[in-house]
Design a protein around this motif. Structure first.
Motif, PDB file in Angstrom:
ATOM      1  N   LEU A  12      65.019  35.635 -12.096  1.00 12.05           N
ATOM      2  CA  LEU A  12      64.081  34.570 -12.447  1.00 12.05           C
ATOM      3  C   LEU A  12      64.784  33.292 -12.875  1.00 12.05           C
ATOM      4  O   LEU A  12      64.136  32.271 -13.122  1.00 12.05           O
ATOM      5  CB  LEU A  12      63.158  35.049 -13.580  1.00 12.05           C
ATOM      6  N   GLY A  13      66.101  33.361 -12.962  1.00 13.47           N
ATOM      7  CA  GLY A  13      66.857  32.174 -13.361  1.00 13.47           C
ATOM      8  C   GLY A  13      66.780  31.890 -14.847  1.00 13.47           C
ATOM      9  O   GLY A  13      67.058  30.769 -15.291  1.00 13.47           O
ATOM     10  N   LEU A  14      66.402  32.888 -15.647  1.00 14.76           N
ATOM     11  CA  LEU A  14      66.305  32.696 -17.086  1.00 14.76           C
ATOM     12  C   LEU A  14      67.629  33.066 -17.740  1.00 14.76           C
ATOM     13  O   LEU A  14      68.351  33.945 -17.273  1.00 14.76           O
ATOM     14  CB  LEU A  14      65.186  33.576 -17.664  1.00 14.76           C
ATOM     15  N   PRO A  15      67.969  32.409 -18.882  1.00 18.44           N
ATOM     16  CA  PRO A  15      69.241  32.681 -19.546  1.00 18.44           C
ATOM     17  C   PRO A  15      69.274  34.065 -20.166  1.00 18.44           C
ATOM     18  O   PRO A  15      68.269  34.590 -20.624  1.00 18.44           O
ATOM     19  CB  PRO A  15      69.318  31.595 -20.629  1.00 18.44           C
ATOM     20  N   ILE A  16      70.453  34.657 -20.151  1.00 18.62           N
ATOM     21  CA  ILE A  16      70.665  35.955 -20.772  1.00 18.62           C
ATOM     22  C   ILE A  16      71.537  35.738 -21.995  1.00 18.62           C
ATOM     23  O   ILE A  16      72.625  35.190 -21.899  1.00 18.62           O
ATOM     24  CB  ILE A  16      71.367  36.933 -19.791  1.00 18.62           C
ATOM     25  N   PHE A  17      71.070  36.151 -23.179  1.00 13.78           N
ATOM     26  CA  PHE A  17      71.797  35.942 -24.411  1.00 13.78           C
ATOM     27  C   PHE A  17      72.349  37.281 -24.905  1.00 13.78           C
ATOM     28  O   PHE A  17      71.591  38.157 -25.317  1.00 13.78           O
ATOM     29  CB  PHE A  17      70.887  35.326 -25.479  1.00 13.78           C
ATOM     30  N   ALA A  18      73.656  37.431 -24.829  1.00 17.02           N
ATOM     31  CA  ALA A  18      74.290  38.637 -25.339  1.00 17.02           C
ATOM     32  C   ALA A  18      74.684  38.426 -26.793  1.00 17.02           C
ATOM     33  O   ALA A  18      75.143  37.358 -27.175  1.00 17.02           O
ATOM     34  CB  ALA A  18      75.540  38.961 -24.508  1.00 17.02           C
ATOM     35  N   HIS A  19      74.495  39.450 -27.604  1.00 16.90           N
ATOM     36  CA  HIS A  19      74.904  39.411 -29.008  1.00 16.90           C
ATOM     37  C   HIS A  19      74.297  38.202 -29.724  1.00 16.90           C
ATOM     38  O   HIS A  19      74.982  37.483 -30.454  1.00 16.90           O
ATOM     39  CB  HIS A  19      76.433  39.389 -29.106  1.00 16.90           C
ATOM     40  N   ALA A  20      73.021  37.933 -29.488  1.00 20.44           N
ATOM     41  CA  ALA A  20      72.352  36.805 -30.138  1.00 20.44           C
ATOM     42  C   ALA A  20      72.369  37.012 -31.648  1.00 20.44           C
ATOM     43  O   ALA A  20      72.176  38.122 -32.141  1.00 20.44           O
ATOM     44  CB  ALA A  20      70.934  36.677 -29.624  1.00 20.44           C
ATOM     45  N   ALA A  21      72.589  35.931 -32.367  1.00 20.15           N
ATOM     46  CA  ALA A  21      72.681  35.992 -33.822  1.00 20.15           C
ATOM     47  C   ALA A  21      71.367  35.565 -34.453  1.00 20.15           C
ATOM     48  O   ALA A  21      70.498  34.998 -33.797  1.00 20.15           O
ATOM     49  CB  ALA A  21      73.825  35.098 -34.292  1.00 20.15           C
ATOM     50  N   TRP A 106      72.580  18.531 -38.669  1.00 18.29           N
ATOM     51  CA  TRP A 106      72.180  19.278 -37.483  1.00 18.29           C
ATOM     52  C   TRP A 106      72.611  20.737 -37.633  1.00 18.29           C
ATOM     53  O   TRP A 106      73.654  21.023 -38.231  1.00 18.29           O
ATOM     54  CB  TRP A 106      72.857  18.715 -36.237  1.00 18.29           C
ATOM     55  N   LEU A 107      71.813  21.628 -37.067  1.00 17.10           N
ATOM     56  CA  LEU A 107      72.226  23.017 -36.947  1.00 17.10           C
ATOM     57  C   LEU A 107      72.836  23.188 -35.562  1.00 17.10           C
ATOM     58  O   LEU A 107      72.119  23.174 -34.557  1.00 17.10           O
ATOM     59  CB  LEU A 107      71.049  23.973 -37.120  1.00 17.10           C
ATOM     60  N   ALA A 108      74.160  23.316 -35.510  1.00 16.68           N
ATOM     61  CA  ALA A 108      74.843  23.567 -34.242  1.00 16.68           C
ATOM     62  C   ALA A 108      74.733  25.052 -33.920  1.00 16.68           C
ATOM     63  O   ALA A 108      74.918  25.900 -34.796  1.00 16.68           O
ATOM     64  CB  ALA A 108      76.302  23.150 -34.339  1.00 16.68           C
ATOM     65  N   ILE A 109      74.425  25.356 -32.660  1.00 16.35           N
ATOM     66  CA  ILE A 109      74.138  26.728 -32.233  1.00 16.35           C
ATOM     67  C   ILE A 109      75.171  27.149 -31.189  1.00 16.35           C
ATOM     68  O   ILE A 109      75.300  26.512 -30.143  1.00 16.35           O
ATOM     69  CB  ILE A 109      72.725  26.821 -31.625  1.00 16.35           C
ATOM     70  N   GLU A 110      75.867  28.220 -31.469  1.00 19.10           N
ATOM     71  CA  GLU A 110      76.869  28.717 -30.523  1.00 19.10           C
ATOM     72  C   GLU A 110      76.190  29.571 -29.453  1.00 19.10           C
ATOM     73  O   GLU A 110      75.532  30.562 -29.763  1.00 19.10           O
ATOM     74  CB  GLU A 110      77.932  29.531 -31.244  1.00 19.10           C
ATOM     75  N   ASP A 111      76.358  29.185 -28.212  1.00 18.54           N
ATOM     76  CA  ASP A 111      75.826  29.959 -27.089  1.00 18.54           C
ATOM     77  C   ASP A 111      76.820  31.086 -26.803  1.00 18.54           C
ATOM     78  O   ASP A 111      77.989  30.824 -26.518  1.00 18.54           O
ATOM     79  CB  ASP A 111      75.688  29.042 -25.864  1.00 18.54           C
ATOM     80  N   PRO A 112      76.392  32.360 -26.882  1.00 15.33           N
ATOM     81  CA  PRO A 112      77.315  33.470 -26.615  1.00 15.33           C
ATOM     82  C   PRO A 112      77.979  33.378 -25.245  1.00 15.33           C
ATOM     83  O   PRO A 112      79.087  33.884 -25.058  1.00 15.33           O
ATOM     84  CB  PRO A 112      76.420  34.710 -26.712  1.00 15.33           C
ATOM     85  N   ALA A 113      77.320  32.722 -24.299  1.00 18.43           N
ATOM     86  CA  ALA A 113      77.902  32.581 -22.963  1.00 18.43           C
ATOM     87  C   ALA A 113      78.960  31.482 -22.916  1.00 18.43           C
ATOM     88  O   ALA A 113      79.765  31.429 -21.986  1.00 18.43           O
ATOM     89  CB  ALA A 113      76.800  32.282 -21.944  1.00 18.43           C
TER      90      ALA A 113
END
Length: 270
Positions: A12-21, A106-113
């Motif tokens: 579907l082209g949707l993002p996959i988030f591994a180990h999301a915090a 700002w809340l910076a967000i680390e993308d697991p990817a």
């Protein structure tokens, strides 16, 4: 089942988030939990550039959300505590976050990817969440007010109310050097250390029990240590970062040392 879900998301082209915090926010009217994927999909997420980043000491780019947007109902009189996974506990007044001087949190967000680089070869990642500031000089944001490895944000009562054993003699004038040092202590040292056994930080030792550093270090060596911890004792694994004149002026350093000397005479029974 998980594999099937991942395949469907991929198709579907949707993002996959591994180990999301997860980040928990408690402003006194119910705990809200924000997950990585939820934050990265918000409409107000932006790519921002942060010059002279406190943790990385260079210009960094982040996917980030305005911090105030996550703290709905925040009042300028509120007091917030930002708790990191490593035991760091930054005390930040809400007035600083809501300032009108041009500094923005700002809340910076680390993308697991796309993980952020390591802070150094001896230190961990700044992720999963990190409070960063644009134009921090405008509101005189302190380096200790950039908490990384963030896990939780709480609205709490004032530090002096929660921890009476760290309060200097109340008979001292409000504009005394010791009282000024108490204010400086709260925004710098108290993020990592306890004093008289009180405080929420777990990163560094207590600064009054069993001995206050002003009791066992010459004044010149203590000043040098605060400016550059490695100048006194070289230890590659040390976590304490020095405070240069921009982060801690000579006047503020004098004040915090005056506060510590004062508190050496006010040890508790802990």
């Amino acid at each position: 089942m998980k594999l099937l879900l991942r395949c469907c998301l991929s198709l579907l082209g949707l993002p996959i988030f591994a180990h999301a915090a997860e980040l928990t926010v408690d402003l006194g009217h119910g705990v809200i939990t924000y997950r990585t994927e939820m934050l990265l999909q918000r409409r107000d997420v932006r790519t921002i550039s942060v010059a002279d980043d406190v943790a990385f000491h260079r210009t960094m780019q982040y996917r980030a959300v305005p911090l105030a947007a996550l703290l709905k109902g925040l009042d300028a009189s509120d007091h917030l505590q930002f708790v990191a996974g490593d035991g760091f506990a930054a005390e930040i007044p809400a007035a600083l976050i809501l300032n009108r001087h041009g500094s923005e949190a700002w809340l910076a967000i680390e993308d697991p990817a796309k993980p952020w680089p390591a802070l150094s070869k001896h230190r961990d990642s700044a992720g999963p969440f990190y409070i960063v500031w644009t134009q921090p000089q405008a509101a005189q944001v302190n380096p200790e007010q950039w908490p990384y490895q963030l896990a939780a944000i709480h609205r709490l009562s004032d530090v002096a109310e929660r921890f009476p054993a760290i309060v200097p003699d109340r008979a001292l004038a409000a504009d005394s050097l010791v009282q000024r040092g108490f204010v400086v202590f709260q925004r710098t040292c108290f993020a990592c250390h306890t004093l008289n056994g009180e405080g929420d930080a777990k990163l560094g030792p207590d600064l009054n029990l069993p001995h206050n550093p002003t009791e066992y270090l010459r004044a010149d060596l203590l000043r040098a240590f605060i400016r550059d911890p490695q100048s006194l004792r070289r230890w590659p694994q040390a976590k304490m970062q020095g405070f240069d004149a921009q982060a801690l002026s000579d006047a503020d350093l004098d004040a915090v040392l005056a506060y510590l000397r004062h508190m050496a005479e006010r040890k508790t029974g802990h």
